[in-house]
Design a protein around this motif. Structure first.
Motif, PDB file in Angstrom:
ATOM      1  N   ASP A  25       0.876  -1.172   0.000  1.00 25.65           N
ATOM      2  CA  ASP A  25       0.000   0.000   0.000  1.00 25.65           C
ATOM      3  C   ASP A  25       0.912   1.221   0.000  1.00 25.65           C
ATOM      4  O   ASP A  25       1.528   1.542   1.014  1.00 25.65           O
ATOM      5  CB  ASP A  25      -0.894  -0.046   1.243  1.00 25.65           C
ATOM      6  CG  ASP A  25      -1.670   1.238   1.473  1.00 25.65           C
ATOM      7  OD1 ASP A  25      -1.974   1.959   0.509  1.00 25.65           O
ATOM      8  OD2 ASP A  25      -1.978   1.512   2.663  1.00 25.65           O
ATOM      9  N   VAL A  26       1.008   1.885  -1.143  1.00 22.26           N
ATOM     10  CA  VAL A  26       1.979   2.967  -1.317  1.00 22.26           C
ATOM     11  C   VAL A  26       1.344   4.319  -1.016  1.00 22.26           C
ATOM     12  O   VAL A  26       0.246   4.614  -1.481  1.00 22.26           O
ATOM     13  CB  VAL A  26       2.556   2.940  -2.748  1.00 22.26           C
ATOM     14  CG1 VAL A  26       3.552   4.069  -2.955  1.00 22.26           C
ATOM     15  CG2 VAL A  26       3.210   1.584  -3.019  1.00 22.26           C
ATOM     16  N   ALA A  27       2.065   5.138  -0.253  1.00 25.14           N
ATOM     17  CA  ALA A  27       1.585   6.456   0.188  1.00 25.14           C
ATOM     18  C   ALA A  27       0.245   6.293   0.899  1.00 25.14           C
ATOM     19  O   ALA A  27      -0.713   7.010   0.639  1.00 25.14           O
ATOM     20  CB  ALA A  27       1.497   7.432  -0.983  1.00 25.14           C
ATOM     21  N   GLY A  28       0.229   5.343   1.819  1.00 27.68           N
ATOM     22  CA  GLY A  28      -1.008   4.931   2.476  1.00 27.68           C
ATOM     23  C   GLY A  28      -1.432   5.720   3.679  1.00 27.68           C
ATOM     24  O   GLY A  28      -2.290   5.260   4.443  1.00 27.68           O
ATOM     25  N   GLY A  29      -0.835   6.883   3.900  1.00 26.81           N
ATOM     26  CA  GLY A  29      -1.280   7.743   4.997  1.00 26.81           C
ATOM     27  C   GLY A  29      -1.206   7.048   6.343  1.00 26.81           C
ATOM     28  O   GLY A  29      -0.186   6.482   6.713  1.00 26.81           O
ATOM     29  N   PHE A  63       8.495   5.113  -0.794  1.00 25.23           N
ATOM     30  CA  PHE A  63       8.527   3.912  -1.626  1.00 25.23           C
ATOM     31  C   PHE A  63       9.300   4.220  -2.902  1.00 25.23           C
ATOM     32  O   PHE A  63       9.041   5.218  -3.567  1.00 25.23           O
ATOM     33  CB  PHE A  63       7.090   3.507  -1.964  1.00 25.23           C
ATOM     34  CG  PHE A  63       6.978   2.199  -2.669  1.00 25.23           C
ATOM     35  CD1 PHE A  63       7.041   1.003  -1.975  1.00 25.23           C
ATOM     36  CD2 PHE A  63       6.782   2.155  -4.041  1.00 25.23           C
ATOM     37  CE1 PHE A  63       6.917  -0.210  -2.626  1.00 25.23           C
ATOM     38  CE2 PHE A  63       6.654   0.948  -4.705  1.00 25.23           C
ATOM     39  CZ  PHE A  63       6.719  -0.233  -3.997  1.00 25.23           C
ATOM     40  N   THR A  64      10.273   3.371  -3.239  1.00 27.33           N
ATOM     41  CA  THR A  64      11.088   3.593  -4.432  1.00 27.33           C
ATOM     42  C   THR A  64      11.117   2.332  -5.291  1.00 27.33           C
ATOM     43  O   THR A  64      10.706   1.251  -4.853  1.00 27.33           O
ATOM     44  CB  THR A  64      12.541   3.961  -4.070  1.00 27.33           C
ATOM     45  OG1 THR A  64      13.177   2.810  -3.510  1.00 27.33           O
ATOM     46  CG2 THR A  64      12.613   5.130  -3.096  1.00 27.33           C
ATOM     47  N   ALA A  82       2.777   9.722  -5.489  1.00 27.86           N
ATOM     48  CA  ALA A  82       3.325   8.369  -5.625  1.00 27.86           C
ATOM     49  C   ALA A  82       2.597   7.541  -6.682  1.00 27.86           C
ATOM     50  O   ALA A  82       2.915   6.377  -6.872  1.00 27.86           O
ATOM     51  CB  ALA A  82       3.253   7.647  -4.276  1.00 27.86           C
ATOM     52  N   THR A  83       1.670   8.133  -7.391  1.00 23.80           N
ATOM     53  CA  THR A  83       0.864   7.382  -8.354  1.00 23.80           C
ATOM     54  C   THR A  83       1.726   6.744  -9.438  1.00 23.80           C
ATOM     55  O   THR A  83       1.594   5.558  -9.739  1.00 23.80           O
ATOM     56  CB  THR A  83      -0.201   8.290  -8.987  1.00 23.80           C
ATOM     57  OG1 THR A  83      -0.972   8.888  -7.940  1.00 23.80           O
ATOM     58  CG2 THR A  83      -1.122   7.506  -9.895  1.00 23.80           C
ATOM     59  N   ARG A  84       2.626   7.509 -10.018  1.00 26.23           N
ATOM     60  CA  ARG A  84       3.476   6.986 -11.092  1.00 26.23           C
ATOM     61  C   ARG A  84       4.381   5.855 -10.607  1.00 26.23           C
ATOM     62  O   ARG A  84       4.573   4.869 -11.317  1.00 26.23           O
ATOM     63  CB  ARG A  84       4.374   8.092 -11.637  1.00 26.23           C
ATOM     64  CG  ARG A  84       3.861   8.799 -12.819  1.00 26.23           C
ATOM     65  CD  ARG A  84       4.966   9.756 -13.266  1.00 26.23           C
ATOM     66  NE  ARG A  84       4.508  11.102 -13.122  1.00 26.23           N
ATOM     67  CZ  ARG A  84       4.267  11.894 -14.148  1.00 26.23           C
ATOM     68  NH1 ARG A  84       4.452  11.459 -15.368  1.00 26.23           N
ATOM     69  NH2 ARG A  84       3.836  13.107 -13.970  1.00 26.23           N
ATOM     70  N   TYR A  89       6.748   0.558 -10.523  1.00 32.29           N
ATOM     71  CA  TYR A  89       7.210  -0.559  -9.694  1.00 32.29           C
ATOM     72  C   TYR A  89       6.497  -1.844 -10.110  1.00 32.29           C
ATOM     73  O   TYR A  89       7.125  -2.895 -10.273  1.00 32.29           O
ATOM     74  CB  TYR A  89       6.958  -0.257  -8.216  1.00 32.29           C
ATOM     75  CG  TYR A  89       7.499  -1.319  -7.294  1.00 32.29           C
ATOM     76  CD1 TYR A  89       8.808  -1.253  -6.828  1.00 32.29           C
ATOM     77  CD2 TYR A  89       6.715  -2.393  -6.893  1.00 32.29           C
ATOM     78  CE1 TYR A  89       9.317  -2.224  -5.976  1.00 32.29           C
ATOM     79  CE2 TYR A  89       7.218  -3.374  -6.046  1.00 32.29           C
ATOM     80  CZ  TYR A  89       8.517  -3.282  -5.593  1.00 32.29           C
ATOM     81  OH  TYR A  89       9.016  -4.249  -4.763  1.00 32.29           O
ATOM     82  N   ALA A  90       5.185  -1.758 -10.265  1.00 31.64           N
ATOM     83  CA  ALA A  90       4.422  -2.941 -10.674  1.00 31.64           C
ATOM     84  C   ALA A  90       4.913  -3.450 -12.026  1.00 31.64           C
ATOM     85  O   ALA A  90       5.056  -4.663 -12.222  1.00 31.64           O
ATOM     86  CB  ALA A  90       2.930  -2.604 -10.722  1.00 31.64           C
ATOM     87  N   ALA A  91       5.205  -2.554 -12.941  1.00 32.70           N
ATOM     88  CA  ALA A  91       5.710  -2.962 -14.268  1.00 32.70           C
ATOM     89  C   ALA A  91       7.071  -3.637 -14.138  1.00 32.70           C
ATOM     90  O   ALA A  91       7.311  -4.687 -14.737  1.00 32.70           O
ATOM     91  CB  ALA A  91       5.795  -1.760 -15.194  1.00 32.70           C
ATOM     92  N   ALA A  92       7.949  -3.055 -13.340  1.00 32.95           N
ATOM     93  CA  ALA A  92       9.306  -3.593 -13.195  1.00 32.95           C
ATOM     94  C   ALA A  92       9.299  -4.995 -12.587  1.00 32.95           C
ATOM     95  O   ALA A  92      10.174  -5.808 -12.881  1.00 32.95           O
ATOM     96  CB  ALA A  92      10.153  -2.654 -12.337  1.00 32.95           C
TER      97      ALA A  92
END
Length: 156
Positions: A25-29, A63-64, A82-84, A89-92
């Motif tokens: 969960d990226v940038a999940g507050g 997240f990187t 962090a949307t992009r 990341y998912a593509a990589a």
């Protein structure tokens, strides 16, 4: 005003759509999506810089692309800038992703931003890129990217 049901609605969508047992969960507050997914049987790690957060699995950092891949799904609920990185990341790592963008990280208006993200996903190799709308108030459009099955190499 944000819909208070957004985390539960997104969690329900994710559980119904993906069988992934481990989720980033990226940038999940504060970790509310993490909490909702955990209640639904998923192991979730939330990435964010907040000091105050719920008592959930939490990585207090940005997240990187270098993050070790320990998930089968990458998600973001209104992850702002962090949307992009979620898509990249998912593509990589050939993982599916689902993101509910709220705003762009470059000032682009919302609809062109949504088109840009879908195109980024296609250009990144996702064979399925679609938009789904959650039944909630506010920014409720989910961009989903999935890879098709791996094709076996053919020998001569």
């Amino acid at each position: 005003m944000a819909d208070k049901r957004r985390f539960d609605l997104f969690a329900d969508f994710l559980v119904e759509r993906f069988s992934a047992p481990r989720v980033f969960d990226v940038a999940g507050g504060q970790g509310k999506l993490n909490e909702a997914l955990t209640k639904r049987g998923r192991a979730v790690t939330t990435f964010d810089l907040r000091h105050k957060h719920l008592p959930v699995q939490y990585a207090q950092r940005i997240f990187t692309l270098e993050e070790p891949c320990e998930a089968e799904l990458v998600v973001g609920m209104h992850p702002d800038g962090a949307t992009r990185i979620i898509i990249q990341y998912a593509a990589a790592h050939r993982l599916p992703f689902a993101v509910v963008p709220c705003c762009s990280d470059n000032g682009m208006p919302y609809n062109p931003w949504m088109r840009h993200l879908a195109e980024l996903a296609r250009e990144s190799g996702f064979t399925t890129v679609e938009e789904v709308k959650l039944s909630m108030d506010g920014r409720a459009r989910v961009i989903v990217g999935e890879h098709g099955p791996a094709t076996p190499a053919t020998g001569a």
